[in-house]
Every structure is written in C-alpha cells, then in structure tokens.
Scaffold this motif. Sequence first.
Motif, short mmCIF file in Angstrom:
data_model
loop_
_atom_site.label_atom_id
_atom_site.label_comp_id
_atom_site.label_asym_id
_atom_site.label_seq_id
_atom_site.Cartn_x
_atom_site.Cartn_y
_atom_site.Cartn_z
N THR A 33 0.83 -1.27 0.05
CA THR A 33 0.03 -0.15 0.06
C THR A 33 0.95 1.15 0.05
O THR A 33 2.05 1.30 0.50
N ARG A 34 0.18 2.21 -0.41
CA ARG A 34 1.02 3.55 -0.69
C ARG A 34 1.55 4.04 0.79
O ARG A 34 2.55 4.49 0.88
N ILE A 72 4.07 1.71 2.34
CA ILE A 72 5.21 2.13 1.83
C ILE A 72 5.99 3.61 2.30
O ILE A 72 7.15 3.80 2.57
N ALA A 73 5.09 4.60 2.50
CA ALA A 73 5.43 5.96 2.93
C ALA A 73 5.96 5.45 4.58
O ALA A 73 6.92 6.27 4.94
N VAL A 123 6.22 13.32 1.75
CA VAL A 123 5.69 12.57 2.52
C VAL A 123 5.36 13.37 3.77
O VAL A 123 5.94 14.03 4.46
#
Length: 290
Positions: free
Chosen positions: A162-163, A166-167, A183
């Motif tokens: 998922t974004r 990952i962030a 971010v």
Amino acid sequence: MDLFLNLVASGLVIGSIYGIIAIAFAIIFKTTGVLNFAQGEVMMLVAYVSWSLGTELTLPFWALIIVSIGVAALIGVIIERLFIRPMIGQPVFAIVMVTIGLAVMLRSLIVILWGSDAEPFDAAIEGGLIEIGPVVLFSEQLFAIILFFFLSTAVFLFFRFTRIGIAMRATAMDETAALLMGVDVRRISAFAWAIAAIVSGLAGITFAIMFSRAPDLWFQGLRAFPATILGGLDSPLGSGFGGLIIGVIGDLSEGYIGQGLKEISGFVVIIIVLMVRPYGLFGEKELERV
C-alpha cells in the motif's frame, strides 16, 4: 504426547495474544523510532470502551469488532495528537518518558471510570468446544489464533504493497528524505498510532473475552514485550512470530519443569537470543558508514 500437544496449543493461544500486541509495538517503533511503553494501556482502554459500547448498543460479536476498530483508530489518533505530536523534534528518550507517563495516567483512568473489579466481557463467539485430534480448544481460543495469522498477513501486505505502508517504511528509513519526497511525516505518525491501537485493541478484546476485563489487563503488554525484542523491534511480522515462540516456550516450561516459569521464561529466552543476535531473530542489522 497428548500433554505435549495440548501445551503447545495453549501456548499458541496465549502466544497469539502476545504476538498481536508485539506487532503493535513494532509498528510504532518501525515508523517513528519510538518504543511505546503505553501500548498495553492503550490496548486496555480500547477493550473497556468497546465493552461499554457493546453493552449499551447490545451489539453482536462481529458488529462489536467493527465498532471497536473505529474506536481504536480514534483513540490512537487522539493520543498521537495530544501527547506525541507536540514532542516532535525532541530526544527519543523524552518521548519514551511521555509514553510511560501516559501509561500511568491510563491505568488510573480505567479504575476511575470503570472501577477496580474484574468482570466478564459478555461477548461470546459461537462454536463451543472444538476438538482437533487430542487437542480441545474453546471457540474463543481458536479465534485468537486465527486473528493472529489474519493480522500478521494484513500487516505484511499493508507495509509491502500500500502507498501508506510504503510511506511508513520510507519514514522509518530516513525521515528527512521522506519529507523531501513529499511524505507528510505527521500524518504517517498518526496512521502508525491508529493502526497499532487497532491491532493491540483487538488483542485486548480477545483476551478479555477468554478471561475477563480487569484493570490489570495492561500487564499483557509487558508480557508481550519480550516477543517484540525476540522477533526484532523493526520487524512487525517477526515480532508477531516472536510472540508464538514466547507463548509455546512459556507453557512447555511450566508444564514440564515447574509452575511459575511461564512468567520468566520469555525474558530468559530474549537474554540468550540477544547475546547472539542483538537485533532480534528477524530484525535487520544496522550498518553505519563513516
């Protein structure tokens, strides 16, 4: 052989609870670098609030779980916003001390609002006794094991694909670089606390259903801490399986050696493991280039 299998099964049950709480510890540490010593108390608060809502609204079990996820996320975000976010930029030790103070405050709050008596959670999982060969489990115990593997898989997939996951990984690796790449580090911190509250809250509810809701429920967080160290503070999945190892070793040592060893066997294991792998069984060794 039957005794061995039943001890392993009971160890997997309590180890699943430890593992879920350990995952919550690791999520916050992996994302923010902070060790949250109030994780057990957050878990207890979620369990108590969920019980109150379930009782008032007479919710069935599965509806209670859905409501509890929302409650836990809200509690996690509020705690992060009120107590952790103002500490951004301060030494990690100062933030850890804030979590210790928060833990003490939440313990007192539970007693003030709900009293000091242990009471049943009043939420049952249908199924009764389940026989798997010579092993007999209650449906609540089987649910604890299933919940562990479900959450372990969900957390792994979340961080990997998922974004937001990952962030969160990027923030853990290098907060400054993550900021430069756009971010929102504060938002990521809030997500980490919300997810950790959801995960640990589900563990607290499951434990309270199996036993009772009591003001010493927070102590399960302390018992789960060796699992986090054993698996690796920077590895949520490894921390979870560290919980299974601690649970099984605890029950086997008490069953075959003597009563009372369950409480200390986990700490004995992490002392031995840390002498060989200071970063845990599944943790990553940190390398500094100079």
